[in-house]
Design a protein around this motif. Structure first.
Motif, PDB file in Angstrom:
ATOM      1  N   ALA A 244      -5.867 -20.659 -16.080  1.00 37.66           N
ATOM      2  CA  ALA A 244      -6.725 -21.558 -16.836  1.00 37.66           C
ATOM      3  C   ALA A 244      -8.173 -21.145 -16.592  1.00 37.66           C
ATOM      4  O   ALA A 244      -8.525 -20.684 -15.496  1.00 37.66           O
ATOM      5  N   ASP A 245      -9.010 -21.335 -17.609  1.00 35.53           N
ATOM      6  CA  ASP A 245     -10.417 -20.958 -17.468  1.00 35.53           C
ATOM      7  C   ASP A 245     -11.077 -21.674 -16.295  1.00 35.53           C
ATOM      8  O   ASP A 245     -11.947 -21.109 -15.620  1.00 35.53           O
ATOM      9  N   SER A 246     -10.663 -22.892 -16.042  1.00 32.69           N
ATOM     10  CA  SER A 246     -11.300 -23.713 -15.009  1.00 32.69           C
ATOM     11  C   SER A 246     -11.040 -23.201 -13.599  1.00 32.69           C
ATOM     12  O   SER A 246     -11.764 -23.590 -12.664  1.00 32.69           O
ATOM     13  N   VAL A 247     -10.027 -22.358 -13.414  1.00 31.31           N
ATOM     14  CA  VAL A 247      -9.701 -21.879 -12.064  1.00 31.31           C
ATOM     15  C   VAL A 247      -9.839 -20.363 -11.930  1.00 31.31           C
ATOM     16  O   VAL A 247      -9.755 -19.836 -10.806  1.00 31.31           O
ATOM     17  N   ALA A 248     -10.039 -19.657 -13.031  1.00 33.80           N
ATOM     18  CA  ALA A 248     -10.141 -18.199 -12.986  1.00 33.80           C
ATOM     19  C   ALA A 248     -11.265 -17.782 -12.052  1.00 33.80           C
ATOM     20  O   ALA A 248     -12.370 -18.345 -12.094  1.00 33.80           O
ATOM     21  N   GLY A 249     -10.950 -16.823 -11.187  1.00 34.28           N
ATOM     22  CA  GLY A 249     -11.928 -16.348 -10.226  1.00 34.28           C
ATOM     23  C   GLY A 249     -11.921 -17.111  -8.913  1.00 34.28           C
ATOM     24  O   GLY A 249     -12.506 -16.655  -7.926  1.00 34.28           O
ATOM     25  N   ARG A 250     -11.266 -18.260  -8.892  1.00 33.64           N
ATOM     26  CA  ARG A 250     -11.186 -19.057  -7.651  1.00 33.64           C
ATOM     27  C   ARG A 250      -9.757 -19.147  -7.125  1.00 33.64           C
ATOM     28  O   ARG A 250      -9.545 -19.183  -5.915  1.00 33.64           O
ATOM     29  N   PHE A 251      -8.801 -19.176  -8.030  1.00 32.63           N
ATOM     30  CA  PHE A 251      -7.392 -19.293  -7.653  1.00 32.63           C
ATOM     31  C   PHE A 251      -6.697 -17.958  -7.886  1.00 32.63           C
ATOM     32  O   PHE A 251      -7.035 -17.225  -8.821  1.00 32.63           O
ATOM     33  N   THR A 252      -5.717 -17.681  -7.048  1.00 30.80           N
ATOM     34  CA  THR A 252      -4.905 -16.476  -7.216  1.00 30.80           C
ATOM     35  C   THR A 252      -3.435 -16.844  -7.105  1.00 30.80           C
ATOM     36  O   THR A 252      -3.019 -17.444  -6.108  1.00 30.80           O
ATOM     37  N   ILE A 253      -2.667 -16.478  -8.100  1.00 30.66           N
ATOM     38  CA  ILE A 253      -1.232 -16.714  -8.078  1.00 30.66           C
ATOM     39  C   ILE A 253      -0.528 -15.417  -7.710  1.00 30.66           C
ATOM     40  O   ILE A 253      -0.955 -14.323  -8.113  1.00 30.66           O
ATOM     41  N   SER A 254       0.523 -15.540  -6.922  1.00 32.77           N
ATOM     42  CA  SER A 254       1.314 -14.375  -6.550  1.00 32.77           C
ATOM     43  C   SER A 254       2.766 -14.825  -6.389  1.00 32.77           C
ATOM     44  O   SER A 254       3.046 -16.017  -6.318  1.00 32.77           O
ATOM     45  N   ARG A 255       3.654 -13.865  -6.340  1.00 37.86           N
ATOM     46  CA  ARG A 255       5.060 -14.202  -6.136  1.00 37.86           C
ATOM     47  C   ARG A 255       5.720 -13.110  -5.327  1.00 37.86           C
ATOM     48  O   ARG A 255       5.328 -11.933  -5.374  1.00 37.86           O
ATOM     49  N   ASP A 256       6.727 -13.531  -4.587  1.00 35.68           N
ATOM     50  CA  ASP A 256       7.550 -12.614  -3.826  1.00 35.68           C
ATOM     51  C   ASP A 256       8.953 -12.745  -4.397  1.00 35.68           C
ATOM     52  O   ASP A 256       9.643 -13.736  -4.144  1.00 35.68           O
ATOM     53  N   ASN A 257       9.352 -11.776  -5.204  1.00 34.25           N
ATOM     54  CA  ASN A 257      10.648 -11.874  -5.874  1.00 34.25           C
ATOM     55  C   ASN A 257      11.807 -11.842  -4.874  1.00 34.25           C
ATOM     56  O   ASN A 257      12.845 -12.458  -5.110  1.00 34.25           O
ATOM     57  N   SER A 258      11.618 -11.149  -3.758  1.00 31.17           N
ATOM     58  CA  SER A 258      12.696 -11.085  -2.770  1.00 31.17           C
ATOM     59  C   SER A 258      12.931 -12.443  -2.109  1.00 31.17           C
ATOM     60  O   SER A 258      14.044 -12.746  -1.686  1.00 31.17           O
ATOM     61  N   LYS A 259      11.884 -13.247  -2.031  1.00 33.58           N
ATOM     62  CA  LYS A 259      11.998 -14.595  -1.443  1.00 33.58           C
ATOM     63  C   LYS A 259      12.057 -15.684  -2.511  1.00 33.58           C
ATOM     64  O   LYS A 259      12.147 -16.862  -2.184  1.00 33.58           O
ATOM     65  N   VAL A 260      11.988 -15.290  -3.768  1.00 33.57           N
ATOM     66  CA  VAL A 260      11.988 -16.208  -4.910  1.00 33.57           C
ATOM     67  C   VAL A 260      10.963 -17.320  -4.670  1.00 33.57           C
ATOM     68  O   VAL A 260      11.270 -18.521  -4.773  1.00 33.57           O
ATOM     69  N   THR A 261       9.771 -16.899  -4.343  1.00 33.56           N
ATOM     70  CA  THR A 261       8.700 -17.823  -3.983  1.00 33.56           C
ATOM     71  C   THR A 261       7.443 -17.482  -4.762  1.00 33.56           C
ATOM     72  O   THR A 261       7.112 -16.293  -4.919  1.00 33.56           O
ATOM     73  N   VAL A 262       6.762 -18.525  -5.229  1.00 37.03           N
ATOM     74  CA  VAL A 262       5.474 -18.347  -5.888  1.00 37.03           C
ATOM     75  C   VAL A 262       4.411 -19.054  -5.053  1.00 37.03           C
ATOM     76  O   VAL A 262       4.670 -20.103  -4.456  1.00 37.03           O
ATOM     77  N   TYR A 263       3.250 -18.436  -4.980  1.00 34.80           N
ATOM     78  CA  TYR A 263       2.147 -18.954  -4.177  1.00 34.80           C
ATOM     79  C   TYR A 263       0.933 -19.207  -5.072  1.00 34.80           C
ATOM     80  O   TYR A 263       0.744 -18.526  -6.090  1.00 34.80           O
ATOM     81  N   LEU A 264       0.109 -20.149  -4.655  1.00 33.96           N
ATOM     82  CA  LEU A 264      -1.173 -20.373  -5.317  1.00 33.96           C
ATOM     83  C   LEU A 264      -2.235 -20.485  -4.234  1.00 33.96           C
ATOM     84  O   LEU A 264      -2.276 -21.476  -3.499  1.00 33.96           O
ATOM     85  N   GLN A 265      -3.045 -19.452  -4.125  1.00 32.61           N
ATOM     86  CA  GLN A 265      -4.170 -19.463  -3.193  1.00 32.61           C
ATOM     87  C   GLN A 265      -5.360 -20.064  -3.914  1.00 32.61           C
ATOM     88  O   GLN A 265      -5.800 -19.529  -4.940  1.00 32.61           O
ATOM     89  N   MET A 266      -5.858 -21.170  -3.399  1.00 33.94           N
ATOM     90  CA  MET A 266      -6.960 -21.895  -4.037  1.00 33.94           C
ATOM     91  C   MET A 266      -8.184 -21.823  -3.149  1.00 33.94           C
ATOM     92  O   MET A 266      -8.168 -22.334  -2.023  1.00 33.94           O
ATOM     93  N   ASN A 267      -9.217 -21.161  -3.638  1.00 32.74           N
ATOM     94  CA  ASN A 267     -10.472 -21.030  -2.904  1.00 32.74           C
ATOM     95  C   ASN A 267     -11.590 -21.749  -3.651  1.00 32.74           C
ATOM     96  O   ASN A 267     -11.462 -22.059  -4.831  1.00 32.74           O
ATOM     97  N   SER A 268     -12.681 -21.980  -2.950  1.00 36.15           N
ATOM     98  CA  SER A 268     -13.855 -22.637  -3.544  1.00 36.15           C
ATOM     99  C   SER A 268     -13.446 -23.903  -4.292  1.00 36.15           C
ATOM    100  O   SER A 268     -13.862 -24.133  -5.440  1.00 36.15           O
TER     101      SER A 268
END
Length: 119
Positions: free
Chosen positions: A60-84
């Motif tokens: 979303a435009d409101s979080v671009a540059g501050r949030f980072t989404i990632s996933r680990d397919n081997s662990k079937v896990t998605v992460y959301l790193q939220m900064n600032s």
């Protein structure tokens, strides 16, 4: 497919939090997109970020540059790193996963985790 989210809490403006969401069940190998929505009282649930099985992501435009989404397919896990983090990021955050069942596309949702940004 069942989803279990964790990592919410209270943080001061400018701080960081990391949300995690792990998928379980027999059909986790059929998962395509994973991501996060958020919702505040009186408002519709809005997409925060999503990531496909090939790790291509959308924000979303409101979080671009501050949030980072990632996933680990081997662990079937998605992460959301939220900064600032900002007070307007305060919401209940829901993870979701889209997965294939035959020729149809289904979705599953986590239980929601509350993020409060306040001094």
């Amino acid at each position: 497919v069942q989803l279990q989210a964790s990592g919410g809490g209270l943080v001061q403006p400018g701080g960081s939090l990391r949300l995690s969401c792990v998928a379980s069940g027999r059909l986790t190998s059929n998962i395509w997109d994973m991501g996060w929505y958020r919702q505040t009282p009186g408002k519709q649930r809005e997409l925060v970020a999503k990531i496909d099985v090939g790790h291509s992501s959308t924000y979303a435009d409101s979080v671009a540059g501050r949030f980072t989404i990632s996933r680990d397919n081997s662990k079937v896990t998605v992460y959301l790193q939220m900064n600032s983090l900002k007070p307007e990021d305060t919401a209940v955050y829901y993870c979701y996963a889209e997965w294939k069942l035959g020729t149809s596309l289904r979705s599953s949702w986590g239980q929601g985790t509350l993020v409060t940004v306040s001094s």
